[in-house]
Write a protein that holds these residues in place. Structure first.
Motif, PDB file in Angstrom:
ATOM      1  N   PHE A   9       4.035  -9.479  -1.263  1.00  0.00           N
ATOM      2  CA  PHE A   9       2.879 -10.257  -0.795  1.00  0.00           C
ATOM      3  C   PHE A   9       1.808  -9.216  -0.479  1.00  0.00           C
ATOM      4  N   SER A  10       0.576  -9.481  -0.829  1.00  0.00           N
ATOM      5  CA  SER A  10      -0.476  -8.543  -0.451  1.00  0.00           C
ATOM      6  C   SER A  10      -1.784  -9.305  -0.356  1.00  0.00           C
ATOM      7  N   ARG A  11      -2.850  -8.607  -0.101  1.00  0.00           N
ATOM      8  CA  ARG A  11      -4.125  -9.288   0.049  1.00  0.00           C
ATOM      9  C   ARG A  11      -4.743  -9.574  -1.315  1.00  0.00           C
ATOM     10  N   ARG A  12      -4.701  -8.555  -2.185  1.00  0.00           N
ATOM     11  CA  ARG A  12      -5.371  -8.699  -3.479  1.00  0.00           C
ATOM     12  C   ARG A  12      -4.387  -8.997  -4.602  1.00  0.00           C
ATOM     13  N   HIS A  13      -4.790  -9.910  -5.450  1.00  0.00           N
ATOM     14  CA  HIS A  13      -3.984 -10.265  -6.605  1.00  0.00           C
ATOM     15  C   HIS A  13      -3.769  -9.039  -7.501  1.00  0.00           C
ATOM     16  N   SER A  14      -4.835  -8.219  -7.651  1.00  0.00           N
ATOM     17  CA  SER A  14      -4.744  -7.051  -8.539  1.00  0.00           C
ATOM     18  C   SER A  14      -3.662  -6.071  -8.062  1.00  0.00           C
ATOM     19  N   THR A  15      -3.483  -5.965  -6.744  1.00  0.00           N
ATOM     20  CA  THR A  15      -2.451  -5.065  -6.209  1.00  0.00           C
ATOM     21  C   THR A  15      -1.057  -5.587  -6.570  1.00  0.00           C
ATOM     22  N   LEU A  16      -0.894  -6.901  -6.444  1.00  0.00           N
ATOM     23  CA  LEU A  16       0.412  -7.502  -6.751  1.00  0.00           C
ATOM     24  C   LEU A  16       0.737  -7.349  -8.240  1.00  0.00           C
ATOM     25  N   SER A  63      -4.273   6.249   0.879  1.00  0.00           N
ATOM     26  CA  SER A  63      -3.981   4.835   1.121  1.00  0.00           C
ATOM     27  C   SER A  63      -3.897   4.066  -0.187  1.00  0.00           C
ATOM     28  N   GLY A  64      -3.282   2.887  -0.082  1.00  0.00           N
ATOM     29  CA  GLY A  64      -3.261   1.962  -1.207  1.00  0.00           C
ATOM     30  C   GLY A  64      -2.090   2.193  -2.141  1.00  0.00           C
ATOM     31  N   ILE A  65      -1.928   1.291  -3.080  1.00  0.00           N
ATOM     32  CA  ILE A  65      -0.785   1.340  -4.001  1.00  0.00           C
ATOM     33  C   ILE A  65      -0.800   2.610  -4.861  1.00  0.00           C
ATOM     34  N   GLY A  70       0.846  -1.192   0.000  1.00  0.00           N
ATOM     35  CA  GLY A  70       0.000   0.000   0.000  1.00  0.00           C
ATOM     36  C   GLY A  70       0.880   1.240   0.000  1.00  0.00           C
ATOM     37  N   LEU A  71       0.414   2.300   0.653  1.00  0.00           N
ATOM     38  CA  LEU A  71       1.194   3.544   0.691  1.00  0.00           C
ATOM     39  C   LEU A  71       2.620   3.305   1.215  1.00  0.00           C
ATOM     40  N   ILE A  72       2.719   2.700   2.398  1.00  0.00           N
ATOM     41  CA  ILE A  72       4.049   2.542   3.001  1.00  0.00           C
ATOM     42  C   ILE A  72       4.831   1.408   2.328  1.00  0.00           C
ATOM     43  N   GLY A  73       4.194   0.236   2.176  1.00  0.00           N
ATOM     44  CA  GLY A  73       4.888  -0.905   1.571  1.00  0.00           C
ATOM     45  C   GLY A  73       5.302  -0.618   0.129  1.00  0.00           C
ATOM     46  N   GLU A 114      -1.197 -12.321  12.379  1.00  0.00           N
ATOM     47  CA  GLU A 114      -1.364 -13.481  11.487  1.00  0.00           C
ATOM     48  C   GLU A 114      -0.033 -13.781  10.767  1.00  0.00           C
ATOM     49  N   TYR A 115       0.680 -12.726  10.375  1.00  0.00           N
ATOM     50  CA  TYR A 115       1.967 -12.954   9.691  1.00  0.00           C
ATOM     51  C   TYR A 115       3.026 -13.463  10.662  1.00  0.00           C
ATOM     52  N   PHE A 116       3.005 -13.024  11.906  1.00  0.00           N
ATOM     53  CA  PHE A 116       3.945 -13.574  12.900  1.00  0.00           C
ATOM     54  C   PHE A 116       3.693 -15.079  13.041  1.00  0.00           C
ATOM     55  N   ALA A 121       4.116  -4.492   6.157  1.00  0.00           N
ATOM     56  CA  ALA A 121       3.542  -3.141   5.999  1.00  0.00           C
ATOM     57  C   ALA A 121       2.030  -3.227   5.807  1.00  0.00           C
ATOM     58  N   THR A 122       1.407  -4.151   6.515  1.00  0.00           N
ATOM     59  CA  THR A 122      -0.054  -4.327   6.430  1.00  0.00           C
ATOM     60  C   THR A 122      -0.736  -3.474   7.496  1.00  0.00           C
ATOM     61  N   PRO A 123      -2.070  -3.408   7.476  1.00  0.00           N
ATOM     62  CA  PRO A 123      -2.771  -2.805   8.615  1.00  0.00           C
ATOM     63  C   PRO A 123      -2.393  -3.552   9.901  1.00  0.00           C
ATOM     64  N   ILE A 148       8.086   7.866  10.617  1.00  0.00           N
ATOM     65  CA  ILE A 148       7.207   9.030  10.844  1.00  0.00           C
ATOM     66  C   ILE A 148       7.082   9.734   9.488  1.00  0.00           C
ATOM     67  N   ALA A 149       6.442   9.044   8.594  1.00  0.00           N
ATOM     68  CA  ALA A 149       6.282   9.520   7.212  1.00  0.00           C
ATOM     69  C   ALA A 149       5.023   8.877   6.683  1.00  0.00           C
ATOM     70  N   GLY A 150       4.266   9.601   5.915  1.00  0.00           N
ATOM     71  CA  GLY A 150       3.047   9.006   5.369  1.00  0.00           C
ATOM     72  C   GLY A 150       2.189  10.077   4.756  1.00  0.00           C
ATOM     73  N   ALA A 166       4.243  -0.532  11.704  1.00  0.00           N
ATOM     74  CA  ALA A 166       2.975  -0.114  12.320  1.00  0.00           C
ATOM     75  C   ALA A 166       3.114   1.138  13.168  1.00  0.00           C
ATOM     76  N   SER A 167       2.033   1.887  13.212  1.00  0.00           N
ATOM     77  CA  SER A 167       2.016   3.173  13.929  1.00  0.00           C
ATOM     78  C   SER A 167       1.879   3.008  15.442  1.00  0.00           C
ATOM     79  N   VAL A 168       1.625   1.792  15.906  1.00  0.00           N
ATOM     80  CA  VAL A 168       1.652   1.522  17.357  1.00  0.00           C
ATOM     81  C   VAL A 168       2.697   0.436  17.577  1.00  0.00           C
TER      82      VAL A 168
END
Ligand code: NAP
Length: 290
Positions: free
Chosen positions: A35-42, A129-131, A13-16, A79-81, A71-73, A123-125, A97-99
């Motif tokens: 790696f991402s959620r949607r095939h279209s993004t990849l 959102s999104g690619i 997305g934006l950061i990744g 889940e990735y861990f 760099a996911t939400p 601290i950049a963004g 992540a921001s937290v």
């Protein structure tokens, strides 16, 4: 500058996506795998030349990677861990992540004390959102907070520091707890308040007239209110203890200002506004290395 053979990025997305762009541009890795959620993004990331290759199946893709950036939400990180722990628990990994307290705690619980995870937060963004929102030089001259805990290995901190600095960023080390406390003041509380400010425009009487009275001041102040509600709801909930603490401090400041206003005390009001303006004016000077 450390060069990696293959860097994997989860969440384009934006950061990744902006990370992938810089890694490719600066030759930090021989290969970038997405790696991402949607095939279209990849597919889009590959067409744009942000990544060399992508995998739908994470477990297959991760095997030949020597450094992974998540760099996911926030809600998807755990889940990735769990998946990393199953297939490649010793991989060098960071997140954006921001937290940080929640994420670092989950990393220790799932990947273990001996893992090669180091938390980070650029601290950049932006409010987009999104690619489609990727930006060139997003990390240049920006701070990246690296948040080691007592189990983090020194050699891994140095690798992650070197990685962000090779993207043009400046790095600082802060504990995950302190990061969340400070970001509550500088980012999470302001976003929360701006969303509330926008709710004032819900007034339905003479709405068009109200909107025609909006100037650049209101637009500048509320720009961050265009940010993704999903992303920010997750941040507010994950850092709610700090957010609630500073909201209550803010309520006290608000009450004190309301009192001055009710009293019609212009001298005291002007004195207060001068002291707040001084704080803002100082931010225009260069923010020096900490
Ligand atoms: P974003 O633009 O929405 O990008 C996140 C990407 O993650 C989406 O494009 C989505 O890709 C992908 N994704 C969602 N769920 C996923 C899953 N389960 N598995 C794999 N990929 C998934 O968000 P962002 O602003 O880049 O934020 C990403 C992280 O950076 C967050 O943790 C945030 O706290 C942090 N951060 C954000 C900012 C900021 O200003 N926005 C600044 C610093 C740090 P698809 O397109 O495939 O659905």
């Amino acid at each position: 500058m450390t060069r990696f053979k293959t860097i994997g990025i989860v969440g384009i997305g934006l950061i990744g996506g902006s990370l992938a762009l810089e890694i490719k541009k600066r030759g930090i890795a021989e290969k970038v795998v997405g790696f991402s959620r949607r095939h279209s993004t990849l597919e889009k990331a590959k067409t744009l030349g942000l990544i060399d290759e992508y995998f739908i199946n994470f477990d297959d893709g991760i095997k030949n990677i020597d450094f992974l950036v998540i760099a996911t939400p926030i809600s998807a990180i755990k889940e990735y861990f769990l998946r990393i722990n199953k297939v490649y628990p010793s991989i060098l990994v960071t997140d954006v992540a921001s937290v940080k307290e929640k994420i670092v705690k989950e990393a220790v619980e799932i990947l273990g004390r001996d893992s090669n995870f180091v938390g980070s937060h650029p601290i950049a963004g932006s409010d987009k959102s999104g690619i489609e929102a990727i930006q060139k030089n997003l990390f240049k001259d920006k701070f990246v907070v690296i948040t080691p805990c007592k189990y983090t290995k020194e050699e891994n901190i140095l690798k992650i520091k070197d990685f962000w600095e090779s993207l043009g960023a400046k790095t600082i080390l802060i504990s995950p707890e302190e990061h969340d406390r400070l970001l509550a003041i500088t980012s999470h509380l302001p976003h929360f308040i701006v969303y509330l400010l926008l709710s004032l425009l819900e007034e339905s009487n003479n709405r068009n007239l109200l909107l025609s009275c909006i100037g650049t001041g209101f637009l500048d102040t509320t720009r961050i209110g265009k940010s993704s509600p999903e992303l920010w709801a997750e941040i507010f909930i994950a850092n709610r203890e700090n957010l609630l603490k500073y909201l209550s401090k803010f309520e006290k400041i608000l009450s004190a200002m309301v009192k001055i206003l009710k009293e019609g005390n212009i001298e005291e009001l002007t004195r207060k506004l001068y002291s707040f303006k001084k704080i803002r004016d100082e931010l225009n000077g260069e923010i020096k290395n900490i």
